[in-house]
Structure formats: structure tokens, C-alpha cells
Design a protein around this motif. Sequence first.
Motif, PDB file in Angstrom:
ATOM      1  N   LYS A 170       9.705  39.467 -21.436  1.00  0.00           N
ATOM      2  CA  LYS A 170       9.803  40.833 -22.136  1.00  0.00           C
ATOM      3  C   LYS A 170       8.495  41.606 -22.109  1.00  0.00           C
ATOM      4  O   LYS A 170       7.692  40.992 -22.058  1.00  0.00           O
ATOM      5  CB  LYS A 170      10.117  40.360 -23.791  1.00  0.00           C
ATOM      6  CG  LYS A 170      11.304  39.413 -24.040  1.00  0.00           C
ATOM      7  CD  LYS A 170      12.679  40.280 -23.610  1.00  0.00           C
ATOM      8  CE  LYS A 170      13.691  39.164 -24.118  1.00  0.00           C
ATOM      9  NZ  LYS A 170      15.106  39.662 -23.558  1.00  0.00           N
ATOM     10  N   GLY A 177       3.287  40.730 -23.404  1.00  0.00           N
ATOM     11  CA  GLY A 177       4.557  40.310 -23.816  1.00  0.00           C
ATOM     12  C   GLY A 177       5.125  39.077 -23.935  1.00  0.00           C
ATOM     13  O   GLY A 177       4.108  38.202 -23.917  1.00  0.00           O
ATOM     14  N   HIS A 222      10.358  32.578 -24.671  1.00  0.00           N
ATOM     15  CA  HIS A 222      11.791  33.130 -24.946  1.00  0.00           C
ATOM     16  C   HIS A 222      12.773  31.959 -24.584  1.00  0.00           C
ATOM     17  O   HIS A 222      13.753  31.958 -25.364  1.00  0.00           O
ATOM     18  CB  HIS A 222      11.870  34.419 -23.908  1.00  0.00           C
ATOM     19  CG  HIS A 222      13.333  34.796 -23.950  1.00  0.00           C
ATOM     20  ND1 HIS A 222      14.082  35.520 -25.080  1.00  0.00           N
ATOM     21  CD2 HIS A 222      14.261  34.792 -22.974  1.00  0.00           C
ATOM     22  CE1 HIS A 222      15.081  35.521 -24.584  1.00  0.00           C
ATOM     23  NE2 HIS A 222      15.600  35.342 -23.393  1.00  0.00           N
ATOM     24  N   LEU A 225       7.615  44.708 -16.128  1.00  0.00           N
ATOM     25  CA  LEU A 225       7.420  44.632 -17.453  1.00  0.00           C
ATOM     26  C   LEU A 225       6.001  44.888 -17.729  1.00  0.00           C
ATOM     27  O   LEU A 225       5.754  45.330 -19.043  1.00  0.00           O
ATOM     28  CB  LEU A 225       7.327  42.908 -17.701  1.00  0.00           C
ATOM     29  CG  LEU A 225       8.699  42.278 -17.643  1.00  0.00           C
ATOM     30  CD1 LEU A 225       8.835  40.782 -17.735  1.00  0.00           C
ATOM     31  CD2 LEU A 225       9.891  42.910 -18.510  1.00  0.00           C
ATOM     32  N   SER A 238      16.509  37.049 -28.479  1.00  0.00           N
ATOM     33  CA  SER A 238      15.768  38.285 -28.297  1.00  0.00           C
ATOM     34  C   SER A 238      15.443  39.101 -29.542  1.00  0.00           C
ATOM     35  O   SER A 238      14.762  39.981 -29.689  1.00  0.00           O
ATOM     36  CB  SER A 238      16.544  39.133 -27.400  1.00  0.00           C
ATOM     37  OG  SER A 238      16.616  38.389 -26.046  1.00  0.00           O
TER      38      SER A 238
END
Length: 779
Positions: A18, A27, A33, A84, A243
Motif C-alpha cells: 500500500k 507504506g 498486509h 506506490l 485493507s
Amino acid sequence: MREALCRCPEWLSDIWAKSPAPGETEGQSLCAHTWEVLARLRDLASLRPWLPELCGFPRLWNVLFWAAFFHDWGKAARGFQDMLKRKGKWPHRHEVLSLLFLEWILAAGEADEVAAVILSHHRDADELERLYPPGLSPEDDPLSEILNELEEATLQKLYRWLAEICPVWVKELGFDKLGVSYSLPISFNEAVAGKQSGPDTVRRLLSRYSRLVRGFREGTDPSRALAGILLRGLMLQADHAASAFTGVIAGLAGFRQKVLTGARLSLEKLYFHQKKAAEAPECAVLVAPTGSGKTEAALLWAARQAETRHGLPRLFYVLPYQASMNAMYDRLTEIFTGQVGLLHSRSLLALYRRFMEREENPAEAAGKARRERNLARLRFYPVSIFSPYQMLKGVYRLKGYEAILADYAGAAFIFDEIHAYEPGRLAMILETIGYLRKNFGSRFFIMSATLPRPVRLRVQEVLGDAQSIIASPDLFHAFSRHQINLLEGELLEKGSLEQIVSVYRKGGAVLVTCNTVKRAQEAYRCLKGKIPEERLVLLHGRFNGRDRLEKEGRIMEAVAVGKKQRNPAVVVATQVVEVSLNIDLDVLFTDPAPLEALVQRFGRVNRKRRVALAPVNVFVAPARGEGVYSSELVEKSLNILEKNANGRAVDESLVQTWLDEIYTGEVLNRWENGYEQVAGEFRRAFLDTLRPFDSDDALEEAFARLFDGVEVLPAVLWEEYRALREQRPLEASQLLVPISWGWWEKIRKAGLVRSRPGEWPPVVDVPYSPEMGLEPGKA
């Protein structure tokens, strides 16, 4: 996020999944994640460990584990990582690149199934086929280009993650107990060498996915459709929850005690129908008088479901109107604090108001409201309140429909006031109920004060051997609290209005119910000047949210159930009053309507039996139904009341018999023909063809036209809306007025839409005032 990072080594932190959040420079890592997704998948498996048995797919959790583990590995590509870090765009799909890694650990057959879940977790098959069409020459194939973006150092990190960390995760998250197997059959050198044949590997899996989707569309393998729906649905739910950083997705512990304590029930003092509901093993149908504790009975039924083998992974409370949904949200939140979601087209605004009532500042209230609404959309809460139209989104194949349907597996549904839907919509609702019961193991408790015979028979058909629960004759007799008077003429005549004024002047709280907004507005105008302004309230469905809330507050202040200090008042309303506000008035004057609608209107009067009998006055004209009801139904209802109840107390135990007498002959034939036509078309068009990996955007507008309607901004409110929009957008949205698609088309064709096509909100040149609401007829 901290939970995930502690399970991810530092050497994996530079591969992101992300972009940095606002104000941050780093990120979320791909490892972090992935852990979050697997943790949420573990939660979903804990709620329904028996899903493989339900869908006949023993390897369900194994396929989902590997799909979740690999689903974002394609993001490790150099171009995606640059994107990203805000260094340009990336024109490819990361989920396609993720397929390269499946053969590192999975056998061919299982890789096909895992690939289908990975490929579908963002895009449908048609879009992927357009981006990566078959038959391209190697020099034109974009797959070669994106595979070159995987550097050997990155592959080494990914391989080490799979070899060293993954087996620990399998055990730590408990997937080994769900049948997830781990063995690493390939060496790192073989993995790197496999990159050369990567385009062929990915192309082969893409081709098999396309073949799988075509098979579902052609109906060649319907037995696998349920497994496919669950695979994609659970993957979507886990990924979206991760998320959004929802945290643990949990069920309800100690359900029965929460109900008994929160609803202040004593097992020794339950009514007969409540005891029966508390013992019902699966589906049940309840008929009991208004005000006799049907909600408590339903919750006791749900408590019984929580004690069965499949438990109670989710509870859905289904109601027809937003006002009743909002009221039920308040009620259930007292019992299940922090575990209730509210989902309807204006739920964000409803939640915002509740936070504002707690004296929060607007920005904090808006933030909390959005968070709660988003969690409800993500199916996070164990208890949800919505309309049946939210449920129909699943079978209409709107985007993400598999996640909706997966959340219904083994769930319990409470349907309140099932009679409120006309035959066509009822057909779609009941067909969906039957489909979910048969295929997803869903359980249903359907209740109403009135169930006409054809409705009762259709409910029993879709629920199979559902237990029928009818309140005891003694209870029906005890709840006889109304005296019916049929009045000549019609409500809007001078003499009729004088009767209403007379009751008010004697200190009465009067409910005046009209069948249409236009008639309610006219009745209000006629009474204005005869009743003090502060004692006269008009309520219908064409007020904006702000004005309707103010009016509902005034009504509740005057005549809420249980209110000790009562004041004389006159409430003029449409059918919105039938199953929404929990109010208790002294006298009713109403337009003629079908008996089941009249019974609901009666239920707003003398609700808690403050007096022995309260008068409910029904005018005999106009009996044509006003375009809202069937004229035949209205006329037969009036005839039944004339023959059995005029001038007498309503024997609640006989209402069902009266309804059965009304639904005979031509009335029954017309009802059944309308129902069967829609039921058959709906079954063939939607239920018989329901399959995974195949959402249909073209149905979005069709669904909105049928169920959602349109929100418009009266031109007179434009300046106020514009001023609020910048600082308090949620308060600005309170100025919008909901109307049906039919009314929208009439306004549009009359040239009364001021805004340009596609502009939001649509601004209309239609008179509006906080006193009267929207008045299209005066435009």
C-alpha cells in the motif's frame, strides 16, 4: 497494523502493498498486509468452519489460504513499487503477475483453483481478458514485460518468506486444523529458472480461469457454483477488511443472556408465542398482535439458533422502512453495544445525527459515522439491520455480490412486517429467501401482526417445514383495544375535519392517516388555523432528512409510547407511520385501505392499552385505492369491517379469518397471478443463473430504478446546500429529498431539472417548504 509488523521480518519491509497514508512516509509492507488478510480469513473460518461441508468442496480453506497468501505478490514488480512511491503509473494488473508464484508450491489442479480466486479479487474475467487477450505473439505479449520487472533479489526475499515464514503462519493462525497443507517442492534455483517460462505459466492459468468462467455462464457445472461464490466472497471480505484495518471479525458470545438482560425479559413471564419462538429449532413464522413482544420473540429465536451445531455467525434484522430501521438500530444497540451495523441509503446521515446528539463536534461525528457505515458495508458487525433490497443486491450480481452471499451462509434473518410489500416485490424477496435457505443454510424468522392467506402459503412454501407460531387466543383477546367506526363520506370533507378538530379540543391525541402525500398535504392545509401550529404535524416521505427528523422529534415528544405527560396533538401522516415510529395516540381517522394496512394504523393507537377501547375511525370513501392499493382489496376490506366490526371492539383473534375471507375469488386470482409471474421471471433470470466471477454493472441502474429511487435538491435550498457542502457535507446531504424513479421521470420530462445531466445533486424546480415538503403537483 502493529500486530502484523511484529510477524514480518525487517528484510521484507521494503516490498510494499500500500502507498503511505497521509502524513506518513512508509507504506504498508506486502508481508504485513498479507498477514492481515490471512488473520481476517482465519476469523471468517472460525465463524463458519463447516463451509466445506455446505458447498461440497473439502479443500475450501486450503485454496483460500494459498489465494490469500499469494494474492498480492505481483505487487513486488519494480513498476508497481515505483507507483506506490509516487514515481509514475503502472499499466498492468498485479493479480495476473501473482500467478507466476503458484507453481512454487501448488500442484497443477489446486493452482487452477487458487488462480481463479486471485484473478477475481479485484476484476472480473471479461476485463482481464481484454487486458491480456489470448493468441498474442511473444513480442506483443505484455506478460513478458511485467515478468522482467521481478528482480532476482526480490525473488529471493519472496522465496525465503514462503520457505521460512509461511509454515509458521499456517500453525500460528490455526490453518493446519482446517486442512491447510504445507510442503515446498521446488528449490530457489528452480524458482528463478521458472521465470523464463513464466509467460506460458501465467497464460495457461489465465486460459483455465476463462474456461472456468465460461463453464459457469453456460451452466455446464452448476454443482460448483456455490463453492465458487464462497471462494470469491470470502476472499473479497478478508481482503477488504484487512485493507480497512477492521480488527478481529467476531461473532456474538453469550447471545441468550444478552437478549434476556438487554430486553429485560424473564423466562418465567414470557408469553406463549415467545416461549415457542425460544424453542423453534430452525425456520419459524409468527403471527401476534402489535405491541405483544414480537421483537423479543424473534431475538429469543435467534438465541436458540446460536445454540445449534452451526451456531449464529451473523444475525440480520430486516425491515421495510428507514425510520423503522433507525429505531431498531437504537433498540438493538442497547442490547448488543458496539456490535450492530445499520445499512440503508441514508444510514450515514442517521449515524451522524446520533453522534451529534452526543454533543460531539461535527468533524468527529462525521468521521465516526463514516467509520461505522464503512464497517457495516464490510459486513464486520455480527448484527446488521437493513431492508430486503440490500439482500437482493447479492442475487442481482452487483459488484462484490459474492461477499454479500458468503456472509449469508448459515446466518439467521428476522423479517418484520413481511406484509408491507406488494406482490411483485414480495415474490422477489421470498424467492431469495428460499434460495438462501436451500443453498446457503440460512435460517429465517418471519413475523407480522397480519399475514393474508396467500402470503402465508408462499412463506411456508419457501421455508419448507417452518414452525408456525400463533399467539394464544387469550393474548389476542387481551389485545383487543380498538373500536372500529366506519364513517360516511371522506376524510377531506368539511364535516370530517370538524370531527378531528373536536377530538383535539377535548384533549385528544389524534392520528390522521392518508393514502397519498397529496391528500395528507391537503388535510394538513384544511386543519391549519383550526389547530395551533405547535400541536399540528405533517409527516410523509417527501421531506428532506433534516425536516423529517425535526417532525419525528416533535411527534415523539408529544405521543411516544410510555410517555407519562401527554399533550393533545394532531399528527397527519401517510403510510410511513404504519411501521416506523413507536407512538401511541388516542384516536385514529383514516382513509380506507386494505385490512392489513388498517390493522397497522390501528396499532399506533392505544398501543399499550392505556384505556379499554380507543376509537379507530375509517372513512368509506374514496374506496378506489388512490393508485396505492387495489380498489377491490379496499372495497372487500370495508365490507368485512361493515359486516363484522362496525361500532364494535376489534376481536384481534378474528383478523386472520377476515383476511382469509378477503383474499378469495378475483382478488386472490389477481394477487396470485401477479406474484407467480414475477416469481417465475425472477427465478429464471437471477436465481437459476446465479454464478461466481460474473458481476453485471448493467444491472446497477435497473436495481436503482426498482428499489433505490432518487434523491433531489429543491432549487429553493441550493444556496444553503452550497454553503454547507464545503464545511459540513453530511449536514448538506440532509437537504436532499428522496423520490421514486416514477416521480423523477415525471419531473425530468416536465423540464423541471435545473442541473446538468450527471451533475450531483440533481436540482429540481419543484416547490418545497419545511412545513409541507416537496409538492410536485404545484410545479
